[in-house]
Design a protein around this motif. Structure first.
Motif, PDB file in Angstrom:
ATOM      1  N   ASP A  59       0.814  -1.208   0.000  1.00  0.00           N
ATOM      2  CA  ASP A  59       0.000   0.000   0.000  1.00  0.00           C
ATOM      3  C   ASP A  59       0.852   1.265   0.000  1.00  0.00           C
ATOM      4  O   ASP A  59       0.463   2.283  -0.579  1.00  0.00           O
ATOM      5  CB  ASP A  59      -0.935  -0.008   1.212  1.00  0.00           C
ATOM      6  CG  ASP A  59      -2.034   1.022   1.082  1.00  0.00           C
ATOM      7  OD1 ASP A  59      -2.612   1.130  -0.020  1.00  0.00           O
ATOM      8  OD2 ASP A  59      -2.311   1.718   2.070  1.00  0.00           O
ATOM      9  N   GLN A  63      -0.011   3.973  -2.703  1.00  0.00           N
ATOM     10  CA  GLN A  63      -0.430   5.326  -2.313  1.00  0.00           C
ATOM     11  C   GLN A  63       0.426   6.382  -3.008  1.00  0.00           C
ATOM     12  O   GLN A  63      -0.086   7.408  -3.456  1.00  0.00           O
ATOM     13  CB  GLN A  63      -0.334   5.495  -0.791  1.00  0.00           C
ATOM     14  CG  GLN A  63      -1.329   4.674  -0.017  1.00  0.00           C
ATOM     15  CD  GLN A  63      -2.703   5.321   0.041  1.00  0.00           C
ATOM     16  OE1 GLN A  63      -3.067   6.141  -0.781  1.00  0.00           O
ATOM     17  NE2 GLN A  63      -3.481   4.918   1.023  1.00  0.00           N
ATOM     18  N   THR A 124     -18.930  11.376  -2.928  1.00  0.00           N
ATOM     19  CA  THR A 124     -18.248  10.994  -1.678  1.00  0.00           C
ATOM     20  C   THR A 124     -17.986   9.493  -1.653  1.00  0.00           C
ATOM     21  O   THR A 124     -16.896   9.047  -1.274  1.00  0.00           O
ATOM     22  CB  THR A 124     -19.101  11.394  -0.455  1.00  0.00           C
ATOM     23  OG1 THR A 124     -19.362  12.790  -0.524  1.00  0.00           O
ATOM     24  CG2 THR A 124     -18.381  11.073   0.839  1.00  0.00           C
ATOM     25  N   ILE A 125     -18.981   8.732  -2.064  1.00  0.00           N
ATOM     26  CA  ILE A 125     -18.828   7.271  -2.089  1.00  0.00           C
ATOM     27  C   ILE A 125     -17.717   6.873  -3.052  1.00  0.00           C
ATOM     28  O   ILE A 125     -16.837   6.076  -2.721  1.00  0.00           O
ATOM     29  CB  ILE A 125     -20.159   6.587  -2.465  1.00  0.00           C
ATOM     30  CG1 ILE A 125     -21.185   6.793  -1.346  1.00  0.00           C
ATOM     31  CG2 ILE A 125     -19.957   5.104  -2.724  1.00  0.00           C
ATOM     32  CD1 ILE A 125     -22.579   6.339  -1.696  1.00  0.00           C
ATOM     33  N   SER A 127     -15.238   8.702  -4.183  1.00  0.00           N
ATOM     34  CA  SER A 127     -13.920   9.186  -3.750  1.00  0.00           C
ATOM     35  C   SER A 127     -13.308   8.269  -2.693  1.00  0.00           C
ATOM     36  O   SER A 127     -12.096   8.253  -2.514  1.00  0.00           O
ATOM     37  CB  SER A 127     -14.015  10.618  -3.223  1.00  0.00           C
ATOM     38  OG  SER A 127     -14.756  10.648  -2.024  1.00  0.00           O
ATOM     39  N   ASP A 128     -14.137   7.497  -2.004  1.00  0.00           N
ATOM     40  CA  ASP A 128     -13.636   6.532  -1.026  1.00  0.00           C
ATOM     41  C   ASP A 128     -13.429   5.150  -1.660  1.00  0.00           C
ATOM     42  O   ASP A 128     -12.418   4.491  -1.409  1.00  0.00           O
ATOM     43  CB  ASP A 128     -14.621   6.418   0.143  1.00  0.00           C
ATOM     44  CG  ASP A 128     -14.092   5.508   1.231  1.00  0.00           C
ATOM     45  OD1 ASP A 128     -12.939   5.710   1.664  1.00  0.00           O
ATOM     46  OD2 ASP A 128     -14.809   4.584   1.642  1.00  0.00           O
ATOM     47  N   LEU A 129     -14.363   4.726  -2.493  1.00  0.00           N
ATOM     48  CA  LEU A 129     -14.309   3.372  -3.056  1.00  0.00           C
ATOM     49  C   LEU A 129     -13.253   3.199  -4.146  1.00  0.00           C
ATOM     50  O   LEU A 129     -12.603   2.157  -4.211  1.00  0.00           O
ATOM     51  CB  LEU A 129     -15.676   2.971  -3.616  1.00  0.00           C
ATOM     52  CG  LEU A 129     -16.761   2.654  -2.598  1.00  0.00           C
ATOM     53  CD1 LEU A 129     -18.053   2.256  -3.292  1.00  0.00           C
ATOM     54  CD2 LEU A 129     -16.309   1.548  -1.664  1.00  0.00           C
ATOM     55  N   PRO A 131     -10.206   4.685  -4.715  1.00  0.00           N
ATOM     56  CA  PRO A 131      -8.839   4.431  -4.218  1.00  0.00           C
ATOM     57  C   PRO A 131      -8.708   3.060  -3.541  1.00  0.00           C
ATOM     58  O   PRO A 131      -7.700   2.380  -3.695  1.00  0.00           O
ATOM     59  CB  PRO A 131      -8.594   5.566  -3.223  1.00  0.00           C
ATOM     60  CG  PRO A 131      -9.513   6.650  -3.637  1.00  0.00           C
ATOM     61  CD  PRO A 131     -10.725   5.958  -4.190  1.00  0.00           C
ATOM     62  N   ARG A 132      -9.738   2.653  -2.798  1.00  0.00           N
ATOM     63  CA  ARG A 132      -9.692   1.328  -2.179  1.00  0.00           C
ATOM     64  C   ARG A 132      -9.618   0.235  -3.234  1.00  0.00           C
ATOM     65  O   ARG A 132      -8.892  -0.743  -3.069  1.00  0.00           O
ATOM     66  CB  ARG A 132     -10.937   1.095  -1.313  1.00  0.00           C
ATOM     67  CG  ARG A 132     -10.932   1.825  -0.016  1.00  0.00           C
ATOM     68  CD  ARG A 132     -12.224   1.538   0.737  1.00  0.00           C
ATOM     69  NE  ARG A 132     -12.394   2.441   1.846  1.00  0.00           N
ATOM     70  CZ  ARG A 132     -12.444   2.045   3.103  1.00  0.00           C
ATOM     71  NH1 ARG A 132     -12.351   0.776   3.397  1.00  0.00           N
ATOM     72  NH2 ARG A 132     -12.596   2.926   4.060  1.00  0.00           N
ATOM     73  N   SER A 133     -10.379   0.424  -4.300  1.00  0.00           N
ATOM     74  CA  SER A 133     -10.376  -0.561  -5.382  1.00  0.00           C
ATOM     75  C   SER A 133      -8.994  -0.698  -6.009  1.00  0.00           C
ATOM     76  O   SER A 133      -8.507  -1.813  -6.251  1.00  0.00           O
ATOM     77  CB  SER A 133     -11.400  -0.153  -6.446  1.00  0.00           C
ATOM     78  OG  SER A 133     -11.325  -0.992  -7.562  1.00  0.00           O
ATOM     79  N   ARG A 135      -6.089   0.109  -4.600  1.00  0.00           N
ATOM     80  CA  ARG A 135      -5.173  -0.457  -3.597  1.00  0.00           C
ATOM     81  C   ARG A 135      -5.349  -1.966  -3.497  1.00  0.00           C
ATOM     82  O   ARG A 135      -4.369  -2.717  -3.423  1.00  0.00           O
ATOM     83  CB  ARG A 135      -5.399   0.218  -2.250  1.00  0.00           C
ATOM     84  CG  ARG A 135      -4.965   1.673  -2.243  1.00  0.00           C
ATOM     85  CD  ARG A 135      -5.527   2.480  -1.096  1.00  0.00           C
ATOM     86  NE  ARG A 135      -5.143   1.947   0.183  1.00  0.00           N
ATOM     87  CZ  ARG A 135      -5.788   2.226   1.305  1.00  0.00           C
ATOM     88  NH1 ARG A 135      -6.846   3.004   1.296  1.00  0.00           N
ATOM     89  NH2 ARG A 135      -5.379   1.712   2.441  1.00  0.00           N
TER      90      ARG A 135
END
Length: 198
Positions: A59, A63, A124-125, A127-129, A131-133, A135
């Motif tokens: 990560d 990042q 908002t959803i 912008s969070d999902l 980057p997680r995807s 990573r």
């Protein structure tokens, strides 16, 4: 390793043919050495990954790359790795990590599009999902590569064990034949000597 090296070399050549500046980040000493041998100098080499890559280590790199992508320093991010498909099949693949590609639309998609209400809002959803995807995608690639390496080692060790058992069996048969021949010769000499004394 050689399949990943060939795929990396092909992607590198394709991007260079498009007159794009390419930055090559490599995980592993062997891949870095094979690329250098082929005349491709990696920009950065990470060698801290063991048989079980840790999410935090992967990560950290992801990042940094995502930050550079968001800042506009990088246009595309591709990852080349050995994808684990089954125990008997692993394949070197190239996947584009960034920008995310939209799935191909089908005729059924137009009927399925509806106006949903999101809480919090869709931006908002995403912008969070997103980057997680990214990573998780990169970490999954590291895990697939680690599993593929272990399977390759296991197959190699099985083949070596089978070959060693074949050699042991052949040598045992040769030893038994030699021993039997020696015993037969000694018995013949004893019997011949006894017959000569009579």
């Amino acid at each position: 390793n050689s399949n990943v090296t060939r795929r990396t070399e092909a992607v590198y050549a394709e991007l260079k043919a498009r007159d794009l500046p390419v930055e090559l980040i490599v995980a592993g000493k062997r891949l870095a050495g094979m690329l250098e041998y082929r005349g491709i100098q990696p920009d950065r080499v990470y060698t801290q990954f063991e048989d079980k890559p840790a999410f935090d280590e992967v990560d950290e790199i992801t990042q940094e790359v995502m930050g550079r992508y968001m800042a506009g320093e990088i246009d595309e991010v591709h990852i080349v790795y050995t994808k684990f498909i089954s125990m008997g099949r692993q394949e070197a693949v190239v996947e584009q990590v960034l920008p995310l590609e939209r799935p191909a639309a089908s005729d059924d998609d137009s009927a399925a599009i509806q106006d949903y209400i999101y809480h919090p809002d869709a931006a908002t959803i995403l912008s969070d999902l997103l980057p997680r995807s990214v990573r998780l995608h990169v970490f999954q690639a590291f895990l697939d590569a680690a599993v593929s390496e272990q399977v390759a080692r296991m197959i190699a060790m099985t083949a070596a064990t089978d070959a060693a058992q074949d050699v042991i069996r052949d040598l045992t048969m040769l030893y038994n034949r030699s021993r039997q021949s020696l015993i037969t010769t000694e018995l013949s000499e004893i019997i011949g000597g006894a017959a000569a004394l009579e």
